[in-house]
Design a protein around this motif. Structure first.
Motif, PDB file in Angstrom:
ATOM      1  N   SER A  15      39.611  48.328  41.846  1.00 61.43           N
ATOM      2  CA  SER A  15      40.627  49.273  41.374  1.00 61.43           C
ATOM      3  C   SER A  15      41.909  49.246  42.202  1.00 61.43           C
ATOM      4  O   SER A  15      42.970  49.636  41.703  1.00 61.43           O
ATOM      5  CB  SER A  15      40.044  50.689  41.338  1.00 61.43           C
ATOM      6  OG  SER A  15      39.520  51.014  42.599  1.00 61.43           O
ATOM      7  N   LEU A  16      41.845  48.778  43.471  1.00 64.22           N
ATOM      8  CA  LEU A  16      43.044  48.842  44.329  1.00 64.22           C
ATOM      9  C   LEU A  16      43.718  47.497  44.577  1.00 64.22           C
ATOM     10  O   LEU A  16      44.872  47.460  45.018  1.00 64.22           O
ATOM     11  CB  LEU A  16      42.699  49.489  45.677  1.00 64.22           C
ATOM     12  CG  LEU A  16      42.313  50.968  45.646  1.00 64.22           C
ATOM     13  CD1 LEU A  16      42.034  51.461  47.061  1.00 64.22           C
ATOM     14  CD2 LEU A  16      43.405  51.815  45.020  1.00 64.22           C
ATOM     15  N   ASP A  17      43.018  46.420  44.305  1.00 66.28           N
ATOM     16  CA  ASP A  17      43.604  45.112  44.649  1.00 66.28           C
ATOM     17  C   ASP A  17      44.884  44.834  43.865  1.00 66.28           C
ATOM     18  O   ASP A  17      45.838  44.296  44.405  1.00 66.28           O
ATOM     19  CB  ASP A  17      42.575  43.997  44.396  1.00 66.28           C
ATOM     20  CG  ASP A  17      42.949  42.726  45.141  1.00 66.28           C
ATOM     21  OD1 ASP A  17      43.703  42.840  46.134  1.00 66.28           O
ATOM     22  OD2 ASP A  17      42.515  41.631  44.749  1.00 66.28           O
ATOM     23  N   LEU A  55      33.941  48.537  44.315  1.00 67.12           N
ATOM     24  CA  LEU A  55      34.610  49.643  43.623  1.00 67.12           C
ATOM     25  C   LEU A  55      36.063  49.744  44.071  1.00 67.12           C
ATOM     26  O   LEU A  55      36.985  49.814  43.254  1.00 67.12           O
ATOM     27  CB  LEU A  55      33.874  50.960  43.921  1.00 67.12           C
ATOM     28  CG  LEU A  55      34.557  52.234  43.432  1.00 67.12           C
ATOM     29  CD1 LEU A  55      34.520  52.313  41.909  1.00 67.12           C
ATOM     30  CD2 LEU A  55      33.903  53.469  44.040  1.00 67.12           C
ATOM     31  N   PHE A  56      36.264  49.721  45.391  1.00 68.92           N
ATOM     32  CA  PHE A  56      37.626  49.832  45.934  1.00 68.92           C
ATOM     33  C   PHE A  56      38.448  48.592  45.621  1.00 68.92           C
ATOM     34  O   PHE A  56      39.609  48.694  45.233  1.00 68.92           O
ATOM     35  CB  PHE A  56      37.576  50.092  47.444  1.00 68.92           C
ATOM     36  CG  PHE A  56      37.337  51.535  47.788  1.00 68.92           C
ATOM     37  CD1 PHE A  56      38.409  52.413  47.917  1.00 68.92           C
ATOM     38  CD2 PHE A  56      36.046  52.016  47.970  1.00 68.92           C
ATOM     39  CE1 PHE A  56      38.198  53.742  48.231  1.00 68.92           C
ATOM     40  CE2 PHE A  56      35.833  53.357  48.275  1.00 68.92           C
ATOM     41  CZ  PHE A  56      36.904  54.225  48.404  1.00 68.92           C
ATOM     42  N   GLN A  57      37.825  47.432  45.761  1.00 69.27           N
ATOM     43  CA  GLN A  57      38.576  46.195  45.549  1.00 69.27           C
ATOM     44  C   GLN A  57      39.057  46.068  44.111  1.00 69.27           C
ATOM     45  O   GLN A  57      40.211  45.734  43.866  1.00 69.27           O
ATOM     46  CB  GLN A  57      37.725  44.986  45.934  1.00 69.27           C
ATOM     47  CG  GLN A  57      38.576  43.823  46.429  1.00 69.27           C
ATOM     48  CD  GLN A  57      38.005  42.474  46.057  1.00 69.27           C
ATOM     49  OE1 GLN A  57      36.955  42.368  45.415  1.00 69.27           O
ATOM     50  NE2 GLN A  57      38.699  41.431  46.459  1.00 69.27           N
ATOM     51  N   LEU A  80      46.861  47.056  42.667  1.00 73.32           N
ATOM     52  CA  LEU A  80      47.672  48.280  42.641  1.00 73.32           C
ATOM     53  C   LEU A  80      49.170  47.962  42.730  1.00 73.32           C
ATOM     54  O   LEU A  80      49.593  47.143  43.543  1.00 73.32           O
ATOM     55  CB  LEU A  80      47.277  49.167  43.832  1.00 73.32           C
ATOM     56  CG  LEU A  80      47.952  50.525  43.949  1.00 73.32           C
ATOM     57  CD1 LEU A  80      47.394  51.505  42.935  1.00 73.32           C
ATOM     58  CD2 LEU A  80      47.756  51.081  45.363  1.00 73.32           C
ATOM     59  N   GLU A  81      49.939  48.601  41.872  1.00 72.00           N
ATOM     60  CA  GLU A  81      51.398  48.427  41.933  1.00 72.00           C
ATOM     61  C   GLU A  81      52.068  49.795  42.071  1.00 72.00           C
ATOM     62  O   GLU A  81      51.730  50.723  41.345  1.00 72.00           O
ATOM     63  CB  GLU A  81      51.912  47.713  40.672  1.00 72.00           C
ATOM     64  CG  GLU A  81      51.597  46.237  40.668  1.00 72.00           C
ATOM     65  CD  GLU A  81      52.298  45.471  39.553  1.00 72.00           C
ATOM     66  OE1 GLU A  81      53.309  45.979  39.030  1.00 72.00           O
ATOM     67  OE2 GLU A  81      51.817  44.377  39.231  1.00 72.00           O
ATOM     68  N   ASP A 118      32.469  48.442  48.365  1.00 75.27           N
ATOM     69  CA  ASP A 118      33.592  47.500  48.564  1.00 75.27           C
ATOM     70  C   ASP A 118      34.146  47.037  47.223  1.00 75.27           C
ATOM     71  O   ASP A 118      35.359  46.991  47.030  1.00 75.27           O
ATOM     72  CB  ASP A 118      33.132  46.286  49.384  1.00 75.27           C
ATOM     73  CG  ASP A 118      32.818  46.642  50.833  1.00 75.27           C
ATOM     74  OD1 ASP A 118      32.966  47.833  51.181  1.00 75.27           O
ATOM     75  OD2 ASP A 118      32.407  45.758  51.607  1.00 75.27           O
TER      76      ASP A 118
END
Lengths: 189, 247
Positions: free
Chosen positions: B13-15, B9-11, B17-18, B7
């Motif tokens: 790098s993606l939170d 790892l994804f959060q 995200l633009e 969770d």
């Protein structure tokens, strides 16, 4: 970040409440890229994500008079975008409960890289290949930070379904990452 | 890998995200907002227009009933007037025309009584066309009656006169009915030129359409029927309010 630095966000919001088109355009420019980043996590591709963004911003401008300044404005817009994305799936994919198991059949079309080097683009690719139900629950729980109870209320599925979909999503993602790791090791060796 | 690690790892790098949207997205949003605005601004106008229309149609439903009563009577009188005028014009010469030969006939009958056999020949030849008791016989066709009447008067003069009288009565009735029959086409031909109104302009087209719905003398709305293209309103009749531009 401001194209016209003479306006603060609050000034833009106030002018948007009066329905001023120029202010709406500036507010859109301010948040569009960030919000499309949110929508992209819920979508299969950019086209779908832009549809969600469009619907989300129309709702933002329709409801902006309701924004009372409690909490950050970005958080407010973001919640609308998340709801808009879920709404989009309700309309276009009908059932979030539908579980397909063919995710593992597709291999992510990303460069094989070590887990340490996994960048956002690769991780996004992994999420986008999940079935809509898994993708929404994983996004809401792992990235947005909602509880299963909240997810159940937002999506209309049961808490139990939310939990089971999250665990299925996690195991699929782990599998994919392990595969990529193995491949990158193979290439390295 | 633990669930929490996955969770995170994804959060991480993606939170944040633009993704830059394509240029046409804002255009679509602006269009939709414009459409909503138009809808909101048109809606009250539409409701006003609809209520005005409702009032007009409501008014039209009430008015024609009152007007019709006044309107049907003049039409009847007008028709009667035409008959009364027309009948004497047609009747007098034709009745006179029939009466004369019959008077002559009586004189003939007296002569015929002497030469009875000669008359029979005529009778045989003429009988067939004679006894078609067609009410609408023309005067020309009826003329063959004369020899027959002459034969009928062979008995006595009085009888001959009597039959003639009867005969006279019949033709008069016949004439009357025929005149009525003639009258009708005449009446039509008289009224036709009035109705036959050439459509010369757009205003006329409207007038004809309105006339089909509104039977009153002063229509709900009247347009000028000049050759000019622009149809100007020359009359309004809203029941209570009547406006008419004099030509």
């Amino acid at each position: 970040m401001f194209l016209e630095p003479k306006f603060t966000i609050q000034q833009l919001i106030d002018r948007c409440k009066g329905g001023e088109r120029k202010a709406q355009g500036l507010l859109y420019k301010q948040f569009a890229a960030k919000m499309l980043g949110v929508c992209t996590r819920y979508a299969i591709d950019k086209v779908e994500a832009e549809d969600m963004l469009q619907n989300g911003f129309i709702k933002v401008f329709q409801k902006i008079a309701d924004y009372r300044g409690e909490g950050s404005f970005e958080g407010w817009i973001r919640r609308i975008m998340v709801h808009s994305s879920i709404e989009y799936y309700r309309k276009h994919h009908k059932m979030l409960q539908v579980v397909s198991t063919d995710e593992t059949a597709h291999e992510p079309s990303v460069d094989q890289v070590a887990i340490a080097n996994l960048d956002a683009r690769v991780l996004l690719g992994l999420i986008q290949q999940l079935s809509p139900g898994y993708r929404i629950v994983f996004n809401l729980y792992a990235i947005e930070g909602y509880s299963h109870k909240e997810i159940a209320a937002m999506t209309g599925i049961s808490e139990g379904a939310s939990k089971s979909q999250l665990s299925r999503a996690r195991s699929i993602l782990k599998e994919q990452i392990a595969k990529m790791e193995g491949k990158s090791y193979g290439y390295a060796g | 890998m633990q669930d929490k690690d996955l969770d995170n790892l994804f959060q991480s790098s993606l939170d944040g995200l633009e993704v830059e949207p394509s240029a046409q997205v804002w255009g679509r949003i602006a269009d939709k907002l414009d459409a909503d605005k138009r809808k909101r601004s048109i809606l009250p106008l539409l409701s006003i227009a609809a209520s005005i229309l409702l009032l007009f149609t409501g008014g039209l439903l009430f008015i024609p009933k009152m007007v019709k009563v006044n309107h049907t009577d003049p039409v009847k009188i007008a028709k009667n007037e035409i008959r009364v005028k027309a009948v004497p014009i047609v009747k007098l010469p034709s009745v006179a025309g029939v009466a004369h030969p019959q008077n002559k006939k009586q004189a003939k009958a007296v002569i015929a009584a002497v030469n009875s056999l000669a008359g029979i020949k005529n009778k045989v030849n003429n009988r067939k066309p004679v006894y078609k008791p067609n009410i609408l016989d023309t005067i020309v066709k009826r003329q063959p009656n004369e020899p027959e009447l002459a034969l009928a008067s062979l008995g006595t003069k009085d009888e001959a006169v009597a039959t003639n009288k009867v005969e006279v009565m019949v033709p008069v009735n016949n004439l009357l009915t025929r005149e009525n029959n003639q009258q009708q086409p005449q009446g039509k031909s008289k009224s036709k030129p009035v109705k036959k109104h050439r459509i010369r302009s757009l205003g006329d087209v409207f007038n004809v359409m309105i006339a089909a719905v509104d039977k009153r003398k002063d229509k709900f709305i009247e347009f000028s029927n000049t050759d000019e293209d622009d149809a100007t309103i020359t009359g309004l009749n809203l029941g209570i309010i009547k406006v008419k531009k004099e030509k």
